[in-house]
Design a protein around this motif. Sequence first.
Motif, mmCIF file in Angstrom:
data_model
loop_
_atom_site.group_PDB
_atom_site.id
_atom_site.type_symbol
_atom_site.label_atom_id
_atom_site.label_comp_id
_atom_site.label_asym_id
_atom_site.label_seq_id
_atom_site.Cartn_x
_atom_site.Cartn_y
_atom_site.Cartn_z
ATOM 1 N N ASP A 1 -26.873 -32.001 29.463
ATOM 2 C CA ASP A 1 -28.298 -31.630 29.339
ATOM 3 C C ASP A 1 -28.637 -30.385 30.144
ATOM 4 O OD1 ASP A 1 -28.617 -34.050 28.016
ATOM 5 O OD2 ASP A 1 -29.151 -35.115 29.861
ATOM 6 N N GLY A 2 -29.867 -29.950 29.979
ATOM 7 C CA GLY A 2 -30.400 -28.885 30.835
ATOM 8 C C GLY A 2 -29.781 -27.539 30.570
ATOM 9 N N ILE A 3 -29.480 -27.274 29.315
ATOM 10 C CA ILE A 3 -28.797 -26.025 28.967
ATOM 11 C C ILE A 3 -29.806 -25.001 28.438
ATOM 12 C CG2 ILE A 3 -27.038 -25.000 27.461
ATOM 13 C CD1 ILE A 3 -25.840 -26.967 29.477
ATOM 14 N N THR A 4 -29.616 -23.750 28.827
ATOM 15 C CA THR A 4 -30.430 -22.652 28.306
ATOM 16 C C THR A 4 -29.527 -21.748 27.473
ATOM 17 O OG1 THR A 4 -31.821 -22.722 30.264
ATOM 18 C CG2 THR A 4 -31.901 -20.695 28.961
ATOM 19 N N ALA A 5 -30.005 -21.407 26.259
ATOM 20 C CA ALA A 5 -29.230 -20.497 25.404
ATOM 21 C C ALA A 5 -29.888 -19.121 25.421
ATOM 22 C CB ALA A 5 -29.171 -21.040 23.984
ATOM 23 N N PHE B 1 -21.339 -9.658 30.070
ATOM 24 C CA PHE B 1 -20.770 -10.611 31.033
ATOM 25 C C PHE B 1 -20.960 -10.144 32.465
ATOM 26 C CE2 PHE B 1 -17.616 -12.220 27.614
ATOM 27 C CZ PHE B 1 -18.609 -13.034 27.114
ATOM 28 N N GLU B 2 -20.904 -8.832 32.659
ATOM 29 C CA GLU B 2 -21.066 -8.304 34.021
ATOM 30 C C GLU B 2 -22.429 -8.670 34.600
ATOM 31 O OE1 GLU B 2 -18.121 -4.452 34.346
ATOM 32 O OE2 GLU B 2 -20.245 -4.155 33.869
ATOM 33 N N ILE B 3 -23.419 -8.726 33.730
ATOM 34 C CA ILE B 3 -24.760 -9.093 34.214
ATOM 35 C C ILE B 3 -24.754 -10.529 34.737
ATOM 36 C CG2 ILE B 3 -27.140 -9.522 33.464
ATOM 37 C CD1 ILE B 3 -26.762 -7.084 31.580
ATOM 38 N N PHE B 4 -24.128 -11.413 33.984
ATOM 39 C CA PHE B 4 -24.061 -12.821 34.435
ATOM 40 C C PHE B 4 -23.259 -12.905 35.729
ATOM 41 C CE2 PHE B 4 -25.310 -13.226 30.086
ATOM 42 C CZ PHE B 4 -26.174 -14.304 30.099
ATOM 43 N N GLU B 5 -22.197 -12.128 35.796
ATOM 44 C CA GLU B 5 -21.354 -12.145 36.988
ATOM 45 C C GLU B 5 -22.145 -11.659 38.203
ATOM 46 O OE1 GLU B 5 -17.727 -9.966 36.445
ATOM 47 O OE2 GLU B 5 -17.139 -10.265 38.539
ATOM 48 N N SER B 6 -22.958 -10.616 38.003
ATOM 49 C CA SER B 6 -23.677 -10.069 39.156
ATOM 50 C C SER B 6 -24.679 -11.079 39.704
ATOM 51 C CB SER B 6 -24.344 -8.746 38.799
ATOM 52 O OG SER B 6 -25.398 -8.971 37.902
ATOM 53 N N TYR B 7 -25.126 -12.031 38.873
ATOM 54 C CA TYR B 7 -26.020 -13.079 39.374
ATOM 55 C C TYR B 7 -25.268 -14.396 39.628
ATOM 56 C CZ TYR B 7 -29.777 -9.878 38.347
ATOM 57 O OH TYR B 7 -30.585 -8.782 38.347
ATOM 58 N N LYS B 8 -23.936 -14.302 39.694
ATOM 59 C CA LYS B 8 -23.086 -15.464 39.989
ATOM 60 C C LYS B 8 -23.449 -16.668 39.111
ATOM 61 C CE LYS B 8 -21.517 -14.747 44.743
ATOM 62 N NZ LYS B 8 -21.921 -13.390 45.048
ATOM 63 N N ASP C 1 -27.264 -23.137 34.874
ATOM 64 C CA ASP C 1 -27.982 -22.798 36.099
ATOM 65 C C ASP C 1 -28.928 -21.638 35.772
ATOM 66 O OD1 ASP C 1 -28.867 -21.842 38.497
ATOM 67 O OD2 ASP C 1 -26.880 -21.379 39.313
ATOM 68 N N ASP C 2 -30.223 -21.944 35.669
ATOM 69 C CA ASP C 2 -31.150 -20.884 35.245
ATOM 70 C C ASP C 2 -31.924 -20.266 36.418
ATOM 71 O OD1 ASP C 2 -32.876 -22.893 35.835
ATOM 72 O OD2 ASP C 2 -33.719 -23.105 33.819
ATOM 73 N N THR C 3 -31.366 -20.396 37.631
ATOM 74 C CA THR C 3 -32.025 -19.834 38.823
ATOM 75 C C THR C 3 -32.379 -18.352 38.642
ATOM 76 O OG1 THR C 3 -30.425 -21.215 39.982
ATOM 77 C CG2 THR C 3 -31.850 -19.871 41.349
ATOM 78 N N HIS C 4 -31.437 -17.597 38.049
ATOM 79 C CA HIS C 4 -31.648 -16.145 37.940
ATOM 80 C C HIS C 4 -31.994 -15.718 36.523
ATOM 81 C CE1 HIS C 4 -30.262 -15.825 42.019
ATOM 82 N NE2 HIS C 4 -29.177 -16.501 41.708
ATOM 83 N N LEU C 5 -32.503 -16.659 35.732
ATOM 84 C CA LEU C 5 -32.733 -16.375 34.312
ATOM 85 C C LEU C 5 -33.582 -15.116 34.094
ATOM 86 C CD1 LEU C 5 -32.321 -17.269 31.386
ATOM 87 C CD2 LEU C 5 -34.365 -18.682 31.585
ATOM 88 N N ASN C 6 -34.696 -14.997 34.826
ATOM 89 C CA ASN C 6 -35.591 -13.864 34.588
ATOM 90 C C ASN C 6 -34.906 -12.525 34.856
ATOM 91 O OD1 ASN C 6 -37.571 -15.582 33.817
ATOM 92 N ND2 ASN C 6 -38.564 -15.643 35.843
ATOM 93 N N ASP C 7 -34.161 -12.461 35.957
ATOM 94 C CA ASP C 7 -33.458 -11.213 36.275
ATOM 95 C C ASP C 7 -32.391 -10.914 35.238
ATOM 96 O OD1 ASP C 7 -34.912 -10.822 38.565
ATOM 97 O OD2 ASP C 7 -33.541 -12.012 39.805
ATOM 98 N N ILE C 8 -31.684 -11.958 34.819
ATOM 99 C CA ILE C 8 -30.616 -11.767 33.827
ATOM 100 C C ILE C 8 -31.217 -11.210 32.536
ATOM 101 C CG2 ILE C 8 -28.984 -13.012 32.337
ATOM 102 C CD1 ILE C 8 -28.447 -14.906 34.731
ATOM 103 N N VAL C 9 -32.301 -11.831 32.088
ATOM 104 C CA VAL C 9 -32.932 -11.400 30.836
ATOM 105 C C VAL C 9 -33.410 -9.955 30.977
ATOM 106 C CG1 VAL C 9 -34.937 -11.768 29.333
ATOM 107 C CG2 VAL C 9 -33.579 -13.714 30.120
#
Length: 438
Positions: free
Chosen positions: A302-306, A325-332, A351-359
């Motif tokens: 559960d708890g997945i974000t696409a 992928f580098e963007i996801f990596e930079s936000y660990k 783990d959507d802690t950094h979702l806003n920055d990633i987007v």
Amino acid sequence: MRVLKFGGTSVGSAERMKEVASLITDEHRKVVVLSAMSGTTNSLVDITSYLYKKNHDGATEVISQLEKKYEAEVDALYASEEFKTKGFELIKTHFEYIKSFTKDVFTVFEEKAILAQGELLSTAMFHFYLQEQGVKSVLLPALDFMRIDKNSEPDKEYIRENLANVIADNEGADIYITQGFICRNAFGEIDNLQRGGSDYSASLIGAAIKADEIQIWTDIDGMHNNDPRFVEKTHSISDLSFDEAAELAYFGAKILHPTSVLPAKLENIPVRLLNTMEPKAQGTLISSNHEKKRIAAVAAKDGITAIKIKSGRMLLAYGFLRKVFEIFESYKTPIDMISTSEVGVSVTIDDDTHLNDIVDDLRNFGTVDIDTDQVIVCVVGDLVPANVGYANQVLGALKDIPVRMISYGGSNYNISLLINASDKKKALNALSNNLFNE
Ligand code: ASP
Ligand code: MG
């Protein structure tokens, strides 16, 4: 030699500890790895969070409650005055140590030292109990042989050598008791293998001594072929491959910590999942002699974000995926599932802690769409391409359910599908009917 690990619930009270003692006194030589009594590590975490906030009253209150619980368990565990006294002294020592941290600076070093107390207590209490029963047991301090390196990875060579040494120092014993979860780090400080890490300890110990078998004892009769909270007729899976078990451990089957499969797999040591409440049940055997040509289980996370990134620039271009992928990596932020087309790529994260920055960063490369509240449903089994028909059965089961992503081919034992959380129950039941047909 065997390695037997008992989880927090299995040693959660004096009564449960006595049950465990009756399960381990057979003819096999063994290492017994224990978790802290259930609830203890959570309470220790609470204590440390009060101490970080310098709320000493808060910390003291939790410490006192926990100490009372231990006093009651010690009183119930031992029959003789001699061992009751030993038990009370043990508790006093550990709780005075915990209380000593309410006075000084509090850092991650002190935090780790406090978190280690749960396993130190449970193992010492259990060892005393065996002694009272006249069983020849030896307490092996995990802090003398369990160690992680600078990257927080187990230092396998160190563990192997030092464990062999402490066992050799206690040659005559039949039962070696040791702590799960706790270890030392590269600087020799007290550390741990992360929450739930006792399974990992057992597996590392099993691999280090090349055990005949690793047994993980919990309060469930092995891994189930579907989620019993959503599907009525589930049963425990009698056998699994290491890879299937690793997939299932990651996808929600809480019974085994995902990291604990690899050390056993590398040394080809069978792992048996057993139930302390029902010791005669066959449980699940994870080994290289597993059954082929079958679907083993369905599980869900559960708890997945696409996140979908569409871009004309992806068409016939190289390097696009790397940038994404580098963007996801930079936000660990780890990516779980991926599916691609010529003009877009979808990935999932849990783990959507950094979702806003990633987007925000992804918008430099294309249009971004987000779907929250998603569930990954994963079908695990012998899904080599030659075993035709399974994909059809899986998709056929979901014919009335909107599927957001499909992923197959990353391994030969998993098909993953992403659906809305609201369709989870329907999907799990439909898959159960189509795949297991019981
Ligand atoms: N006691 C630790 C925890 O609760 C380790 C374990 O039980 O596996 O996370
Ligand atoms: Mg556990």
